[in-house]
Design an enzyme around this catalytic site. Structure first.
Site, PDB file in Angstrom:
ATOM      1  N   HIS A  88       0.827  -1.207   0.000  1.00 37.62           N
ATOM      2  CA  HIS A  88       0.000   0.000   0.000  1.00 37.62           C
ATOM      3  C   HIS A  88       0.859   1.253   0.000  1.00 37.62           C
ATOM      4  CE1 HIS A  88      -4.311  -1.388   0.924  1.00 37.62           C
ATOM      5  NE2 HIS A  88      -3.632  -2.427   0.487  1.00 37.62           N
ATOM      6  N   HIS A 210      -1.013 -13.283  -1.465  1.00 37.69           N
ATOM      7  CA  HIS A 210      -2.272 -13.713  -0.847  1.00 37.69           C
ATOM      8  C   HIS A 210      -2.245 -15.199  -0.483  1.00 37.69           C
ATOM      9  CE1 HIS A 210      -4.583 -10.083  -2.789  1.00 37.69           C
ATOM     10  NE2 HIS A 210      -3.740  -9.716  -1.841  1.00 37.69           N
ATOM     11  N   THR A 262      -3.756 -23.637   2.724  1.00 35.68           N
ATOM     12  CA  THR A 262      -2.628 -23.541   3.667  1.00 35.68           C
ATOM     13  C   THR A 262      -2.483 -22.073   4.082  1.00 35.68           C
ATOM     14  OG1 THR A 262      -1.099 -23.258   1.811  1.00 35.68           O
ATOM     15  CG2 THR A 262      -1.332 -25.494   2.666  1.00 35.68           C
TER      16      THR A 262
HETATM   17  C1  HEM Z   1      -3.214  -7.081  -7.396  1.00 32.55           C
HETATM   18  C2  HEM Z   1      -3.993  -6.297  -6.739  1.00 32.55           C
HETATM   19  C3  HEM Z   1      -4.347  -6.506  -5.292  1.00 32.55           C
HETATM   20  C4  HEM Z   1      -5.589  -6.438  -4.778  1.00 32.55           C
HETATM   21  C5  HEM Z   1      -6.869  -6.129  -5.538  1.00 32.55           C
HETATM   22  C6  HEM Z   1      -5.481  -6.709  -3.366  1.00 32.55           C
HETATM   23  C7  HEM Z   1      -6.545  -6.672  -2.491  1.00 32.55           C
HETATM   24  C8  HEM Z   1      -6.490  -7.083  -1.181  1.00 32.55           C
HETATM   25  C9  HEM Z   1      -7.622  -7.115  -0.288  1.00 32.55           C
HETATM   26  C10 HEM Z   1      -9.037  -6.682  -0.658  1.00 32.55           C
HETATM   27  C11 HEM Z   1      -7.194  -7.613   0.896  1.00 32.55           C
HETATM   28  C12 HEM Z   1      -8.038  -7.839   2.129  1.00 32.55           C
HETATM   29  C13 HEM Z   1      -8.412  -6.508   2.735  1.00 32.55           C
HETATM   30  C14 HEM Z   1      -9.430  -6.637   3.824  1.00 32.55           C
HETATM   31  O1  HEM Z   1     -10.610  -6.685   3.510  1.00 32.55           O
HETATM   32  O2  HEM Z   1      -9.015  -6.732   4.999  1.00 32.55           O
HETATM   33  C15 HEM Z   1      -5.784  -7.902   0.763  1.00 32.55           C
HETATM   34  C16 HEM Z   1      -4.984  -8.432   1.746  1.00 32.55           C
HETATM   35  C17 HEM Z   1      -3.648  -8.671   1.583  1.00 32.55           C
HETATM   36  N1  HEM Z   1      -2.866  -8.281   0.504  1.00 32.55           N
HETATM   37 FE1  HEM Z   1      -3.520  -7.693  -1.268  1.00 32.55          FE
HETATM   38  N2  HEM Z   1      -4.177  -6.961  -3.057  1.00 32.55           N
HETATM   39  C18 HEM Z   1      -3.448  -6.841  -4.203  1.00 32.55           C
HETATM   40  C19 HEM Z   1      -2.074  -6.967  -4.313  1.00 32.55           C
HETATM   41  C20 HEM Z   1      -1.248  -7.281  -3.279  1.00 32.55           C
HETATM   42  C21 HEM Z   1       0.182  -7.262  -3.349  1.00 32.55           C
HETATM   43  C22 HEM Z   1       0.994  -6.856  -4.570  1.00 32.55           C
HETATM   44  C23 HEM Z   1       0.637  -7.652  -2.141  1.00 32.55           C
HETATM   45  C24 HEM Z   1       2.046  -7.787  -1.662  1.00 32.55           C
HETATM   46  C25 HEM Z   1       3.069  -8.074  -2.398  1.00 32.55           C
HETATM   47  C26 HEM Z   1      -0.522  -7.935  -1.321  1.00 32.55           C
HETATM   48  C27 HEM Z   1      -0.479  -8.437  -0.040  1.00 32.55           C
HETATM   49  C28 HEM Z   1      -1.592  -8.675   0.754  1.00 32.55           C
HETATM   50  C29 HEM Z   1      -1.528  -9.392   2.017  1.00 32.55           C
HETATM   51  C30 HEM Z   1      -0.308 -10.045   2.598  1.00 32.55           C
HETATM   52  C31 HEM Z   1      -2.828  -9.363   2.551  1.00 32.55           C
HETATM   53  C32 HEM Z   1      -3.256  -9.917   3.897  1.00 32.55           C
HETATM   54  C33 HEM Z   1      -3.136  -8.829   4.934  1.00 32.55           C
HETATM   55  C34 HEM Z   1      -3.375  -9.270   6.363  1.00 32.55           C
HETATM   56  O3  HEM Z   1      -3.527 -10.461   6.638  1.00 32.55           O
HETATM   57  O4  HEM Z   1      -3.375  -8.376   7.217  1.00 32.55           O
HETATM   58  N3  HEM Z   1      -1.642  -7.674  -2.033  1.00 32.55           N
HETATM   59  N4  HEM Z   1      -5.378  -7.552  -0.515  1.00 32.55           N
END
Ligand code: HEM
Ligand SMILES: *[C@@H]1O[C@H](CO)[C@@H](O)[C@H](O)[C@H]1NC(C)=O
Ligand SMILES: *[C@@H]1O[C@H](CO)[C@@H](O)[C@H](O)[C@H]1NC(C)=O
Length: 344
Positions: A88, A210, A262
């Site tokens: 972010h 993810h 997992t």
């Molecule tokens: C490609 C577009 C992406 C979208 C649309 C996206 C969207 C999201 C959304 C909606 C969530 C859950 C938010 C919530 O409702 O709490 C999430 C969680 C997460 N995203 Fe993404 N994301 C993207 C790319 C990425 C990238 C590039 C990374 C890191 C390299 C990433 C790492 C994560 C991680 C690790 C979580 C879990 C966070 C937690 O457990 O606190 N995401 N993402």
């Protein structure tokens, strides 16, 4: 031997996909806008260096790793949160720790930032580093490093990090509309990534983050009952998985794992899930239905070392996204939550 052969095939298919992508990309990219963007990015990237802190803050990586380990041991769910926090940060004004500023109206106060976590880990590391080597290590560098260490602690790959990011002085909630929230089309995602110098492979591989972590039910509710006004669930959800999600998300305030197979291991099951129609976010599942991204999912789903290697490469690219203005006017923040002083 067999392993080796299938790995070779996967690499060859990735390379050929990459080749075609670069050919098509050079055709459809606007000649007017892109070169200038890239020039800025490269000139600042050249200012980054792996050895920057060797003299000025000896063992900075040791300090950060030990702190991240301490926090993640207490609460393993902080590992994915730190990785997401870094993503972010880099999407808005480059990797300049703008996400950490917490004055009113900052990115951090935007809707899409609501479920971001891990801020206290960065604050703790910063406090320790200010004691050891005051005004030396930027919050942006700390955040990048913490995301790498969190990946390692979750069982993912290690990569080395170039340092020298400056902390930005501007952070605006209204710009957070550019952060993807999980309902975007693949075209939108590709455009967003390309605007940051990341390609379709980076998009697919980084979405592999993810493989750990969780989402609020709010982010998936729209898929469960009345998808796009059809009064039916999203047809691209596996029926058994749909049942599970409906139970798990009876209350919208709940949370659900991003990788149902997992959830806590950094592995390739994220990609396997997509093939079983078990991607949690609609943006996850759409990577398998869209013909521009599907070949990458297919190349990765059975190749751990390919995923790990490319994840490292793509994370370095992500961490090197720098915005010329925020770097020029940047500083080494003393407290990651505030700019050092305010102009009046
Ligand atoms: C490609 C577009 C992406 C979208 C649309 C996206 C969207 C999201 C959304 C909606 C969530 C859950 C938010 C919530 O409702 O709490 C999430 C969680 C997460 N995203 Fe993404 N994301 C993207 C790319 C990425 C990238 C590039 C990374 C890191 C390299 C990433 C790492 C994560 C991680 C690790 C979580 C879990 C966070 C937690 O457990 O606190 N995401 N993402
Ligand atoms: C900013 O962060 C500090 C320390 O984490 C906290 O005490 C303060 O209440 C926060 N301010 C806002 C506006 O969130
Ligand atoms: C996945 O890899 C394993 C071992 O490397 C192999 O035995 C299996 O056939 C592969 N599966 C597919 C569908 O390629």
């Amino acid at each position: 031997m067999k392993n080796c052969a299938s790995m070779t095939i996967a690499i060859i298919s990735l390379l050929s996909i990459l080749f075609f992508m670069s050919v098509s990309a050079s055709n459809d990219r606007s000649l007017l806008t892109l070169p200038s963007l890239l020039d800025d990015a490269t000139s600042f990237e050249e200012g980054l260096s792996n050895s920057l802190y060797h003299k000025s803050c000896h063992d900075v990586e040791g300090v950060i790793f030990r702190k991240v380990m301490e926090w993640v041991k207490k609460d393993p769910s902080l590992a994915p949160s730190l990785i997401r926090l870094h993503f972010h940060d880099c999407v808005l004004r480059g990797c300049d720790a703008s996400i950490l500023l917490n004055h009113s109206g900052s990115e951090r106060s935007a809707d899409v930032s609501k479920s971001l976590r891990g801020f206290q880990v960065i604050d703790d590391i910063k406090a320790e580093l200010e004691k050891k080597c005051p005004r030396t290590v930027s919050c942006a560098d700390i955040l990048t490093t913490a995301a790498r260490d969190a990946t390692v602690l979750a069982g993912g790959p290690f990569w080395s990090i170039p340092f020298g990011r400056k902390d930005g002085r501007i952070s605006l909630a209204k710009e957070a509309t550019n952060v993807p929230m999980g309902r975007e089309s693949v075209t939108k995602l590709i455009e967003l990534f390309e605007s940051k110098g990341l390609n379709v492979l980076d998009l697919v591989v980084l979405s592999g983050a993810h493989t750990i972590g969780r989402s609020t039910c709010e982010s998936v509710q729209h898929r469960l009952y009345n998808y796009k006004g059809t009064k039916k669930p999203d047809p691209s959800i596996n029926p058994v998985y749909l049942n599970y999600l409906r139970k798990k998300c009876r209350s919208t305030s709940g949370n659900v794992f991003l990788d149902a197979t997992t959830p806590k291991a950094f592995d390739i099951h994220y990609f396997r899930n997509l093939k079983k129609k078990m991607g949690l976010l609609s943006t996850d599942q759409s990577l398998y239905s869209d013909l521009r991204t599907k070949p990458f999912v297919n190349a990765l789903f059975n190749e751990s070392s390919l995923f790990f290697n490319q994840f490292s490469v793509s994370m370095v690219k992500l961490g090197n996204i720098l915005d010329a203005k925020s770097q020029e006017k940047g500083e080494i923040r003393i407290n990651c939550n505030r700019v050092n002083y305010r102009h009046v």
